[in-house]
Write a protein that holds these residues in place. Structure first.
Motif, PDB file in Angstrom:
ATOM      1  N   PHE A 168       0.843  -1.200   0.000  1.00  0.00           N
ATOM      2  CA  PHE A 168       0.000   0.000   0.000  1.00  0.00           C
ATOM      3  C   PHE A 168       0.876   1.248   0.000  1.00  0.00           C
ATOM      4  O   PHE A 168       0.637   2.197  -0.760  1.00  0.00           O
ATOM      5  N   LEU A 169       1.915   1.238   0.861  1.00  0.00           N
ATOM      6  CA  LEU A 169       2.796   2.412   0.954  1.00  0.00           C
ATOM      7  C   LEU A 169       3.547   2.632  -0.361  1.00  0.00           C
ATOM      8  O   LEU A 169       3.726   3.780  -0.797  1.00  0.00           O
ATOM      9  N   ASP A 170       3.953   1.537  -1.021  1.00  0.00           N
ATOM     10  CA  ASP A 170       4.589   1.686  -2.342  1.00  0.00           C
ATOM     11  C   ASP A 170       3.623   2.327  -3.325  1.00  0.00           C
ATOM     12  O   ASP A 170       4.027   3.144  -4.165  1.00  0.00           O
ATOM     13  N   GLY A 171       2.355   1.949  -3.222  1.00  0.00           N
ATOM     14  CA  GLY A 171       1.341   2.542  -4.100  1.00  0.00           C
ATOM     15  C   GLY A 171       1.191   4.040  -3.851  1.00  0.00           C
ATOM     16  O   GLY A 171       1.031   4.828  -4.791  1.00  0.00           O
ATOM     17  N   VAL A 172       1.249   4.438  -2.571  1.00  0.00           N
ATOM     18  CA  VAL A 172       1.165   5.868  -2.241  1.00  0.00           C
ATOM     19  C   VAL A 172       2.366   6.603  -2.840  1.00  0.00           C
ATOM     20  O   VAL A 172       2.225   7.675  -3.446  1.00  0.00           O
ATOM     21  N   LYS A 173       3.556   6.000  -2.703  1.00  0.00           N
ATOM     22  CA  LYS A 173       4.761   6.640  -3.261  1.00  0.00           C
ATOM     23  C   LYS A 173       4.630   6.801  -4.781  1.00  0.00           C
ATOM     24  O   LYS A 173       4.983   7.852  -5.328  1.00  0.00           O
ATOM     25  N   ALA A 174       4.123   5.765  -5.448  1.00  0.00           N
ATOM     26  CA  ALA A 174       4.003   5.829  -6.917  1.00  0.00           C
ATOM     27  C   ALA A 174       3.000   6.906  -7.322  1.00  0.00           C
ATOM     28  O   ALA A 174       3.253   7.706  -8.241  1.00  0.00           O
ATOM     29  N   LYS A 175       1.866   6.953  -6.624  1.00  0.00           N
ATOM     30  CA  LYS A 175       0.868   8.001  -6.917  1.00  0.00           C
ATOM     31  C   LYS A 175       1.459   9.376  -6.683  1.00  0.00           C
ATOM     32  O   LYS A 175       1.245  10.305  -7.459  1.00  0.00           O
ATOM     33  N   ALA A 176       2.189   9.496  -5.558  1.00  0.00           N
ATOM     34  CA  ALA A 176       2.769  10.792  -5.219  1.00  0.00           C
ATOM     35  C   ALA A 176       3.784  11.220  -6.282  1.00  0.00           C
ATOM     36  O   ALA A 176       3.859  12.399  -6.631  1.00  0.00           O
ATOM     37  N   ASN A 177       4.546  10.265  -6.825  1.00  0.00           N
ATOM     38  CA  ASN A 177       5.503  10.620  -7.886  1.00  0.00           C
ATOM     39  C   ASN A 177       4.801  11.271  -9.064  1.00  0.00           C
ATOM     40  O   ASN A 177       5.274  12.276  -9.601  1.00  0.00           O
ATOM     41  N   ALA A 178       3.670  10.669  -9.470  1.00  0.00           N
ATOM     42  CA  ALA A 178       2.932  11.231 -10.599  1.00  0.00           C
ATOM     43  C   ALA A 178       2.394  12.625 -10.245  1.00  0.00           C
ATOM     44  O   ALA A 178       2.434  13.554 -11.064  1.00  0.00           O
ATOM     45  N   VAL A 179       1.918  12.768  -9.016  1.00  0.00           N
ATOM     46  CA  VAL A 179       1.402  14.067  -8.571  1.00  0.00           C
ATOM     47  C   VAL A 179       2.517  15.116  -8.595  1.00  0.00           C
ATOM     48  O   VAL A 179       2.323  16.238  -9.089  1.00  0.00           O
ATOM     49  N   TRP A 180       3.704  14.749  -8.089  1.00  0.00           N
ATOM     50  CA  TRP A 180       4.798  15.731  -8.034  1.00  0.00           C
ATOM     51  C   TRP A 180       5.308  16.096  -9.418  1.00  0.00           C
ATOM     52  O   TRP A 180       5.775  17.217  -9.642  1.00  0.00           O
ATOM     53  N   THR A 181       5.206  15.169 -10.376  1.00  0.00           N
ATOM     54  CA  THR A 181       5.580  15.506 -11.754  1.00  0.00           C
ATOM     55  C   THR A 181       4.666  16.617 -12.266  1.00  0.00           C
ATOM     56  O   THR A 181       5.132  17.617 -12.827  1.00  0.00           O
TER      57      THR A 181
END
Ligand SMILES: *Cc1c(COP(=O)(O)O)cnc(C)c1O
Length: 379
Positions: A284-297
């Motif tokens: 789940f935490l990896d999923g949050v990190k991946a989503k956050a990466n897209a958001v920060w882009t």
């Protein structure tokens, strides 16, 4: 006319129902939620597993007091504290910080605590006294004595950490203070100085913890090993709960009668926390990190360059968009509400985003597009 003390500047609508990451107000208007009820409802609204766990507990027993053993507290304590720490349950963030303050004084036999300007630790006397914000303390003096302050991320703060200090308390990302991210090297030198002077390091994870940054606790990303950690907001998914965890070596200081609370660790809130922590898996935490990466882009490419924006700070899904001084963040929040989106502010004209961690990537991007449109119009 209201029947309530006027302690909150309230927006003129009442959120009466919700599902996933959407809320509906008393006029039937639906909003995309980028607040999570101020960092609380990280699993959104109506999650079937959390709802189910609470419903099961509701039909078994709600409250029994701390006069009896609690397997639920032992289980959730173990999930939070692991093998080398102990947990104490309370009802809010401010109470978690009160417990930390009391434990630090009692365990060290020292009284003085160093806190930081623009930090936020709560509204009760101890926690408010640790909150480096004159507008929050105004009118309430005398405060709890022996609290000193330094500037956050300032190397000169290190000189204030000496053997007379019981503890240093800080947020690794100052939330209310404007989403200010701690400098990793500075935080590590604060910790090193604490260790060299027998000063306890208390990290307040009330806002940054429980998955918000893509880590269970944000301090993990900074390579820190605090003596005491406080948490609340997202821990119970909306049921009131706070917790303090501390290293086992501090356990001697709290004995029966040292500290306590009637509701703390009540079974209903604990049943929610147990399910929240069960769902907070490494995947789940990896999923949050991946989503956050897209958001920060998107933030870097499309939001940071806007005339209205002077900078963007944060980590994971804890985001501060700093607005030009010619723009009133409350006006931006109002425009976004009109457009069907809920956002927050923080100190220093910051538009703060704390979306539910479960929000789809498509809706995260939809929200960012709305923000871009409103900010383009603003300047
Ligand atoms: C919200 C907050 C608190 C206070 O929590 P309450 O539950 O409102 O008492 C303390 N520390 C931080 C970092 C917070 O964000």
């Amino acid at each position: 006319m209201s029947n309530l003390f006027n302690t909150y500047a309230r927006y003129p609508f009442d959120l009466v129902s919700g599902h996933d990451w959407h809320l509906v107000d008393n006029h039937g208007k639906e909003y995309l939620d980028f607040t999570s009820g101020i960092g609380v409802c990280s699993f959104g609204y109506g999650d079937p597993e959390i709802t189910g766990a609470v419903e099961n507990q509701l039909s078994a027993v709600w409250h029994t007091s701390n006069l009896y053993e609690s397997q639920l507290q032992e289980t959730v304590g173990g999930m939070l504290a692991g093998n080398d720490k102990l947990a104490f349950f309370c009802n809010s963030g401010t109470e978690a910080n009160e417990a930390a303050f009391k434990l630090a004084r009692k365990a060290t036999g020292k009284t003085r605590v160093l806190a930081f300007n623009n930090g936020f630790h709560g509204r009760t006397y101890g926690a408010m006294s640790l909150t480096g914000n004159p507008s929050i303390q105004a009118g309430f003096a005398p405060l709890v004595p022996d609290v000193i302050f330094a500037d956050y991320n300032d190397p000169e703060a290190l000189a204030k950490i000496d053997t007379d200090l019981a503890a240093v308390i800080l947020e690794v990302i100052q939330g209310e203070g404007g989403v200010v991210v701690g400098d990793k090297a500075w935080l590590q030198s604060v910790q090193a100085k604490c260790q060299a002077t027998d000063t306890l390091l208390i990290i307040d994870e009330v806002q940054s913890g429980i998955g918000r940054t893509g880590y269970k606790f944000a301090f993990e990303a900074f390579g820190l090993d605090p003596d005491i950690v406080t948490m609340a907001k997202a821990l119970g998914s909306g049921l009131p709960i706070g917790a303090m965890i501390g290293k086992k070596k501090l356990g001697f200081a709290f004995t029966p009668g040292s500290h306590g609370t009637t509701f703390g660790g009540n079974k209903l809130a604990l049943s929610a926390a147990k399910m929240v922590l069960t769902k907070l898996t490494p995947d789940f935490l990896d999923g949050v990190k991946a989503k956050a990466n897209a958001v920060w882009t998107t933030l870097d490419d499309a939001v940071a360059p806007l005339n209205a924006v002077t900078g963007i700070s944060g980590m994971g899904l804890m985001i501060g968009i700093h607005l030009d001084e010619s723009i009133d963040v409350e006006k931006v929040i109002g425009k976004l509400q009109e457009a069907g989106m809920l956002t927050l502010s923080a100190k220093h004209n910051t538009l703060r985003l704390l979306p539910p961690l479960v929000m789809s990537e498509a809706d995260l991007q939809k929200g960012l597009a709305l923000i871009q449109a409103v900010l383009k119009e603003a300047k």
